[in-house]
Design a protein around this motif. Sequence first.
Motif, short mmCIF file in Angstrom:
data_model
loop_
_atom_site.label_atom_id
_atom_site.label_comp_id
_atom_site.label_asym_id
_atom_site.label_seq_id
_atom_site.Cartn_x
_atom_site.Cartn_y
_atom_site.Cartn_z
N GLU A 9 -2.15 7.23 5.85
CA GLU A 9 -1.46 6.61 4.72
C GLU A 9 -2.43 6.29 3.59
O GLU A 9 -2.11 6.46 2.42
CB GLU A 9 -0.75 5.33 5.18
N ARG A 10 -3.63 5.88 3.94
CA ARG A 10 -4.65 5.57 2.93
C ARG A 10 -5.03 6.81 2.12
O ARG A 10 -5.17 6.74 0.90
CB ARG A 10 -5.87 4.97 3.61
N SER A 31 -2.14 7.70 -0.14
CA SER A 31 -2.07 6.72 -1.23
C SER A 31 -3.06 7.07 -2.33
O SER A 31 -2.73 7.00 -3.52
CB SER A 31 -2.35 5.32 -0.68
N LEU A 91 -1.74 10.06 -4.24
CA LEU A 91 -0.59 9.70 -5.07
C LEU A 91 -1.02 8.98 -6.34
O LEU A 91 -0.29 8.96 -7.33
CB LEU A 91 0.40 8.83 -4.29
N ALA A 92 -2.22 8.40 -6.33
CA ALA A 92 -2.75 7.69 -7.49
C ALA A 92 -3.76 8.53 -8.27
O ALA A 92 -4.35 8.06 -9.25
CB ALA A 92 -3.40 6.39 -7.05
N ARG A 136 -0.99 14.74 -7.65
CA ARG A 136 0.10 13.83 -7.31
C ARG A 136 1.32 14.60 -6.83
O ARG A 136 1.97 14.21 -5.85
CB ARG A 136 0.47 12.94 -8.50
N ALA A 147 3.90 7.46 3.59
CA ALA A 147 3.94 6.78 2.29
C ALA A 147 4.99 5.68 2.35
O ALA A 147 6.04 5.84 2.95
CB ALA A 147 4.28 7.76 1.18
N ASN A 148 4.68 4.57 1.71
CA ASN A 148 5.65 3.49 1.70
C ASN A 148 6.45 3.49 0.40
O ASN A 148 6.10 4.19 -0.56
CB ASN A 148 4.98 2.14 1.97
N GLN A 196 4.60 2.70 -2.96
CA GLN A 196 3.81 3.81 -3.50
C GLN A 196 4.70 4.79 -4.25
O GLN A 196 4.36 5.25 -5.33
CB GLN A 196 3.09 4.56 -2.38
N LEU A 197 5.82 5.12 -3.65
CA LEU A 197 6.72 6.09 -4.26
C LEU A 197 7.40 5.52 -5.49
O LEU A 197 7.58 6.23 -6.48
CB LEU A 197 7.74 6.57 -3.23
N ARG A 234 6.23 3.43 -7.62
CA ARG A 234 5.29 3.44 -8.76
C ARG A 234 5.33 4.79 -9.48
O ARG A 234 5.17 4.86 -10.70
CB ARG A 234 3.87 3.16 -8.29
N ASP A 293 5.78 7.56 -13.60
CA ASP A 293 4.65 8.46 -13.88
C ASP A 293 4.82 9.12 -15.24
O ASP A 293 5.94 9.35 -15.70
CB ASP A 293 4.57 9.53 -12.79
#
Length: 75
Positions: free
Chosen positions: A10-11, A14, A17-18, A25, A39-40, A43-44, A46, A50
């Motif tokens: 997940e890290r 993450s 995704l950033a 991305r 992914a939580n 995160q999604l 945010r 985009d």
Amino acid sequence: LTALKAVMTEREVSALLADPDPDVRRAALEYVEDHPDVANVAQLRRLLDDVDAEVRGQAVDALAEKHAGREDVFR
């Protein structure tokens, strides 16, 4: 981006995704669509704001797929 085919934490997802590159991305979102447990929602969500329209669209798809039937996810 072919490294996204490997199993990621997940890290790691993450961080991708950033990433400042929208291509990265988008690739990360494709990974999330295939591995929704990495992914939580935060995160999604945010990514719904985009700057890249394709990233926003993929974020909507990923959220819808991950949380089908939960309208609160989009609020």
